[in-house]
Structure formats: C-alpha cells, structure tokens
Write a protein that holds these residues in place. Structure first.
Motif, mmCIF file in Angstrom:
data_model
loop_
_atom_site.group_PDB
_atom_site.id
_atom_site.type_symbol
_atom_site.label_atom_id
_atom_site.label_comp_id
_atom_site.label_asym_id
_atom_site.label_seq_id
_atom_site.Cartn_x
_atom_site.Cartn_y
_atom_site.Cartn_z
ATOM 1 N N ILE A 9 -0.026 -7.405 15.436
ATOM 2 C CA ILE A 9 -1.006 -6.938 14.457
ATOM 3 C C ILE A 9 -0.420 -5.792 13.619
ATOM 4 N N THR A 10 0.243 -4.854 14.310
ATOM 5 C CA THR A 10 0.851 -3.734 13.591
ATOM 6 C C THR A 10 1.937 -4.216 12.635
ATOM 7 N N GLN A 11 2.738 -5.185 13.091
ATOM 8 C CA GLN A 11 3.800 -5.718 12.234
ATOM 9 C C GLN A 11 3.224 -6.403 11.003
ATOM 10 N N GLN A 12 2.152 -7.185 11.196
ATOM 11 C CA GLN A 12 1.550 -7.861 10.055
ATOM 12 C C GLN A 12 0.983 -6.853 9.053
ATOM 13 N N GLN A 13 0.386 -5.790 9.550
ATOM 14 C CA GLN A 13 -0.106 -4.749 8.646
ATOM 15 C C GLN A 13 1.041 -4.094 7.882
ATOM 16 N N THR A 14 2.177 -3.887 8.564
ATOM 17 C CA THR A 14 3.344 -3.308 7.897
ATOM 18 C C THR A 14 3.877 -4.244 6.818
ATOM 19 N N ILE A 15 3.918 -5.541 7.126
ATOM 20 C CA ILE A 15 4.406 -6.512 6.148
ATOM 21 C C ILE A 15 3.469 -6.593 4.948
ATOM 22 N N ASP A 16 2.172 -6.558 5.184
ATOM 23 C CA ASP A 16 1.216 -6.577 4.068
ATOM 24 C C ASP A 16 1.391 -5.353 3.170
ATOM 25 N N SER A 17 1.601 -4.203 3.785
ATOM 26 C CA SER A 17 1.832 -2.988 2.990
ATOM 27 C C SER A 17 3.123 -3.112 2.182
ATOM 28 N N TYR A 18 4.139 -3.748 2.765
ATOM 29 C CA TYR A 18 5.404 -3.954 2.038
ATOM 30 C C TYR A 18 5.191 -4.873 0.835
ATOM 31 N N PHE A 19 4.453 -5.965 1.042
ATOM 32 C CA PHE A 19 4.173 -6.874 -0.071
ATOM 33 C C PHE A 19 3.472 -6.136 -1.213
ATOM 34 N N GLN A 20 2.472 -5.340 -0.852
ATOM 35 C CA GLN A 20 1.734 -4.600 -1.874
ATOM 36 C C GLN A 20 2.629 -3.578 -2.574
ATOM 37 N N GLY A 21 3.464 -2.897 -1.820
ATOM 38 C CA GLY A 21 4.330 -1.886 -2.414
ATOM 39 C C GLY A 21 5.372 -2.484 -3.346
ATOM 40 N N ILE A 22 5.972 -3.604 -2.950
ATOM 41 C CA ILE A 22 6.970 -4.251 -3.800
ATOM 42 C C ILE A 22 6.319 -4.766 -5.076
ATOM 43 N N SER A 23 5.134 -5.336 -4.944
ATOM 44 C CA SER A 23 4.440 -5.850 -6.129
ATOM 45 C C SER A 23 4.139 -4.724 -7.119
ATOM 46 N N GLU A 24 3.663 -3.594 -6.626
ATOM 47 C CA GLU A 24 3.367 -2.471 -7.514
ATOM 48 C C GLU A 24 4.634 -1.861 -8.099
ATOM 49 N N LEU A 25 5.761 -1.996 -7.396
ATOM 50 C CA LEU A 25 6.994 -1.365 -7.844
ATOM 51 C C LEU A 25 7.661 -2.118 -8.984
ATOM 52 N N VAL A 26 7.673 -3.459 -8.925
ATOM 53 C CA VAL A 26 8.455 -4.251 -9.887
ATOM 54 C C VAL A 26 7.598 -4.888 -10.965
ATOM 55 N N LEU A 27 6.271 -4.796 -10.878
ATOM 56 C CA LEU A 27 5.403 -5.400 -11.878
ATOM 57 C C LEU A 27 4.732 -4.334 -12.717
ATOM 58 N N ASP A 28 4.515 -4.678 -13.999
ATOM 59 C CA ASP A 28 3.804 -3.744 -14.859
ATOM 60 C C ASP A 28 2.308 -3.988 -14.774
ATOM 61 N N ASP A 29 1.546 -3.306 -15.643
ATOM 62 C CA ASP A 29 0.091 -3.430 -15.602
ATOM 63 C C ASP A 29 -0.380 -4.842 -15.933
ATOM 64 N N GLU A 30 0.439 -5.601 -16.663
ATOM 65 C CA GLU A 30 0.062 -6.967 -17.028
ATOM 66 C C GLU A 30 0.565 -8.006 -16.029
ATOM 67 N N GLY A 31 1.206 -7.584 -14.975
ATOM 68 C CA GLY A 31 1.685 -8.491 -13.962
ATOM 69 C C GLY A 31 3.033 -9.111 -14.267
ATOM 70 N N LEU A 32 3.785 -8.568 -15.207
ATOM 71 C CA LEU A 32 5.098 -9.085 -15.569
ATOM 72 C C LEU A 32 6.191 -8.228 -14.931
ATOM 73 N N LEU A 33 7.369 -8.864 -14.724
ATOM 74 C CA LEU A 33 8.482 -8.137 -14.153
ATOM 75 C C LEU A 33 9.018 -7.107 -15.148
ATOM 76 N N GLU A 34 9.055 -5.880 -14.728
ATOM 77 C CA GLU A 34 9.613 -4.812 -15.547
ATOM 78 C C GLU A 34 10.392 -3.892 -14.609
ATOM 79 N N ASP A 35 11.438 -4.458 -14.024
ATOM 80 C CA ASP A 35 12.191 -3.750 -12.999
ATOM 81 C C ASP A 35 13.415 -3.082 -13.611
ATOM 82 N N TRP A 36 13.462 -1.779 -13.478
ATOM 83 C CA TRP A 36 14.599 -1.005 -13.941
ATOM 84 C C TRP A 36 15.572 -0.819 -12.775
ATOM 85 N N PRO A 37 16.799 -0.406 -13.055
ATOM 86 C CA PRO A 37 17.788 -0.264 -11.961
ATOM 87 C C PRO A 37 17.302 0.589 -10.805
ATOM 88 N N GLN A 38 16.629 1.697 -11.103
ATOM 89 C CA GLN A 38 16.154 2.544 -10.012
ATOM 90 C C GLN A 38 15.072 1.840 -9.196
#
Length: 433
Positions: free
Chosen positions: A205-234
C-alpha cells in the motif's frame, strides 16, 4: 297565633362538610392522575407503613427464637457442669433444632441466589445417582467383595508398581511439556507469518502511494498548463533524478508499473523537437512524432535498471531502447511488442519470456548489427541498431520469430546460441566468439 318563621327554628341537622370549589377539585384530581405511581414520596410512605406494620410482627418470632436458643445453651451448660447427660442432651438437641430453624430461611435464600432452579435440580439428581450407586453396591454385596479382594492383595508389590507409575508419570509430564512447547512454537510461527503478511500488505500500500505521488509529480514537472510537453533541460534532469530514486526503492512489480507508465506517456521515446524552442512536436494525430535519429527523450533510463530483477512482470509495449540493461533478469516476463533496439542486454536472462513481436533491431535480420560506440545507427538497413545480447540466456523463450532467432544466433556468441529455441543450425556466428 301565626307560626314562627323557619329561620327561627333550631337547625338539628349536622353541619355540611366543607366542599372545595369545583375548580380546585378538578385540579387536585388532575394532579393525582398525573403523579407517577412509583414516585419517591409514595414509595417512602409505603415503606414506612410496611415497616411500621411488619417489623413488630417479624421481630417477635426472632426474639423468641434467640431467647429460646440462649435458654437451650444454658440448659446444655448446666447439664455439662452437673454431669447430667439427660439435661445436656436435651440442651444440645433444643439448641440445634432452634438454630436450624433460624438459619433455614437464610440458607434457602442463599441457595436461591447462588444456584438457579436448573442447577439445583442437577445437584439433586447427582446426589440421587450417588445414593443409588451406594444402595446398589450395598444390596448386591459388591462393596464386601471389593473389601475381600483388597485384603488379599500384596500391597508391598504395589509399592514397586507405584514407583513405576510415578516414573511413567514423570515421563508423561516431560512429553506433555515438549508438546506444549511445540504448540507454542507453532502458534508463534503462525503469528509471525500473519504479521509478515500484514507487513507485506502495508508495504504494498505504501509503495503504491509512493508510485502515485511520483506519477503526479512527473506529470506536473514536464507538462504545461495546457497539458503539453514543455520540458527544459533542468526539468528533464529532475525527472531523471526522481525516476532513478524511485526505481531503486520499489520492488520488481513497482518497477514494471513505472516503466509502463513512462513508456505509454512517450517519456522514454525519442521525440521530434522544434529546432528553436526544443519543444516536442505533435504528429497531427494527437500524439508526439517519434524521431529515432535526432529526437530527445524526456527521461533517459541509462543505467538505472542495470542488474535489476524484473522477472515475471508485465512489460508489454514498453520502450526500453538505448538503455543499459546488463545482467537484468527478465525471466518469465511478458515482452510482447517491447522495444530493445540498441539496448545493452549482455548476460541478461530471458528464461520462459514471451517474445512475440519483441524488437531487438531495425531493418532486416541479415543486415542488422549491434550498436556501436563510434558508428551512428542506420534505421533503414539496421546497421548498429541492434541490441547487445552476448551471453544472454534465451532458454525456453516463447513465440520468438524467425528473424529474431536469426539475429540472436548471429550476434549472441556461442554461449547464447546454445540456449536459443530451435537451435542455430545454418546460421553463421557473426560475433566470432
């Protein structure tokens, strides 16, 4: 002479009772009706009345019994002092009868309080059984036969037998102690297993919660407000760092979930980029255009999965190209349509894996060759686009195509050729070792 008026005549009738007004009567009646029957005042009055009426009647027999008991004790004492047995026995019998008469109601109340009617019936029944057995033994003479048989027994011999029985009892006690210890061990083992299962479930259960948080974090990191990829080198560097951290902290099923998510989201695939802005370019069909030659990946796995255990996991349609999967364990995996082009699979294990549609190279099997550090890949002919499979184990691989079998036999080396289903007869060893 005229009679006197009636008012002058003396009034011989009794004076009328004072009648309260009708309103007051009705109020009193209503108060009486509304008053609860078990009110405190009524209960107190009833208790006082009962005490006043019953106490004198109940005290008289008690006082008489106590007095007569004292008289009986005195008679018994006088008889004992005067050595008169008749007087003494009279006092004893009288004291005993009076005492029993006083104690009998109390004993009856105690028995009713402690034992129910059914329990009293059972006690009487048991007493009846014991009395009946005693009577049967007395009437049939069994007790006399037992006494006669007991008088003929050599009890000295029974002393030795008793010692043997004592030793046997000690052995039985030791066996019982061993049995109890064994049962305690079994119960403790079962409890430990249950605790381990609960711990495993909690970890999942803890692992699944960690994976869900990772999915959410990666999505917020590489997507812009319109849901498109806007990934810079950093941002790509941070995404790779998060991926490397979580892949090292989850089990094989968790790794497979993360790889399927990243592959389905095109985060592991080289995407065509705008030469000026570096943004990913759409292919016109709602997805991103793939560019194997000049494309940029959002997340480059690199050596994150080197030596990892991914056995018996679902890796269908995952893009693991250009990754370093040296010594990875993929035994029993579902690798349908998985892409391993230009992947380092040296000393990898594929025992029992499903290889239907699995890609190890581009182009044709005859012209394809493993990746090179110095030569660029040719995705038309297949040169330098293949996976490095030297030393890989393909024992019992399922549904391997003929072109894939040819490539594995040609570029796997002697160790790998010996494990390929169907053999490598007639296929040259292009690796040369």
């Amino acid at each position: 002479m005229s009679p006197e008026p009636e008012s002058s005549q003396p009034n011989l009738s009794p004076p009328p009772a004072v009648v309260p007004p009708s309103d007051e009567l009705s109020d009193r009646a209503q108060d009486i009706e509304l008053a609860p029957q078990g009110s405190l005042s009524q209960q107190a009055l009833a208790a006082l009345a009962s005490m006043q009426g019953s106490q004198p009647e109940n005290r008289i027999p008690d006082i008489k019994a106590v007095g007569m008991t004292l008289v009986a004790i005195a008679i018994m004492t006088i008889g004992l002092v005067l050595s008169n047995a008749l007087v003494a026995w009279f006092g004893v019998v009288l004291a005993l009868v009076l005492s029993i008469a006083v104690l009998l109601p109390w004993l009856q109340a105690v028995i009713r309080e402690l034992l129910s009617r059914q329990e009293r019936s059972l006690f009487v029944a048991l007493a009846g059984i014991v009395a009946a057995l005693f009577g049967i033994a007395e009437l049939t003479g069994i007790n006399r036969r037992l006494l006669l048989w007991g008088s003929q027994i050599n009890w000295e011999a029974f002393g030795t037998l008793a010692e043997w029985i004592g030793a046997l009892g000690q052995i039985l006690i030791a066996v019982l102690a061993v049995f109890v210890a064994w049962r305690q061990y079994v119960i403790s083992k079962d409890l430990t297993i249950q605790q381990n299962l609960l711990t495993v479930q909690q970890n999942l259960i803890t692992q699944q919660q960690t994976i869900d948080s990772y999915f959410q974090g990666i999505s917020e990191l590489v997507l812009d407000d319109e849901g498109l990829l806007e990934d810079w080198p950093q941002e790509r560097a941070l995404a790779e760092g998060r991926t490397a951290a979580i892949l090292s902290s989850v089990d094989r099923d968790g790794k497979a979930k993360i790889l399927r998510f990243l592959s389905s989201s095109k985060l592991l695939t080289p995407l065509k980029r705008d030469s000026r802005l570096g943004r990913a370019i759409l292919n016109g069909d709602g997805g991103y255009a793939e560019d194997r030659v000049f494309g940029v990946r959002v997340i480059d796995l690199g050596v994150m999965l080197a030596g990892a255990d991914l056995s018996s996991t679902d890796l269908r349609w995952t893009d693991l190209s250009d990754a370093n999967l040296i010594r990875v364990n993929l035994s029993g995996c579902d690798l349908v349509r998985a892409n391993f082009a230009r992947t380092i699979l040296a000393d990898a294990k594929f025992n029992g894996a499903d290889f239907k549609g699995t890609r190890l190279f581009y182009g044709t099997a005859e012209t394809a060759s493993p990746r090179s550090r110095t030569e660029p890949p040719n995705y038309k002919t297949g040169e330098y686009t293949g996976a490095v499979i030297e030393g890989a184990d393909f024992t019992n691989v399922q549904r391997m195509s003929e072109s894939t079998r040819y490539y594995c036999c040609a570029w796997g080396g002697e160790k790998t050729r010996a494990t390929i289903p169907g053999g490598c007869s007639g296929i040259p060893n292009k690796l040369g070792r």
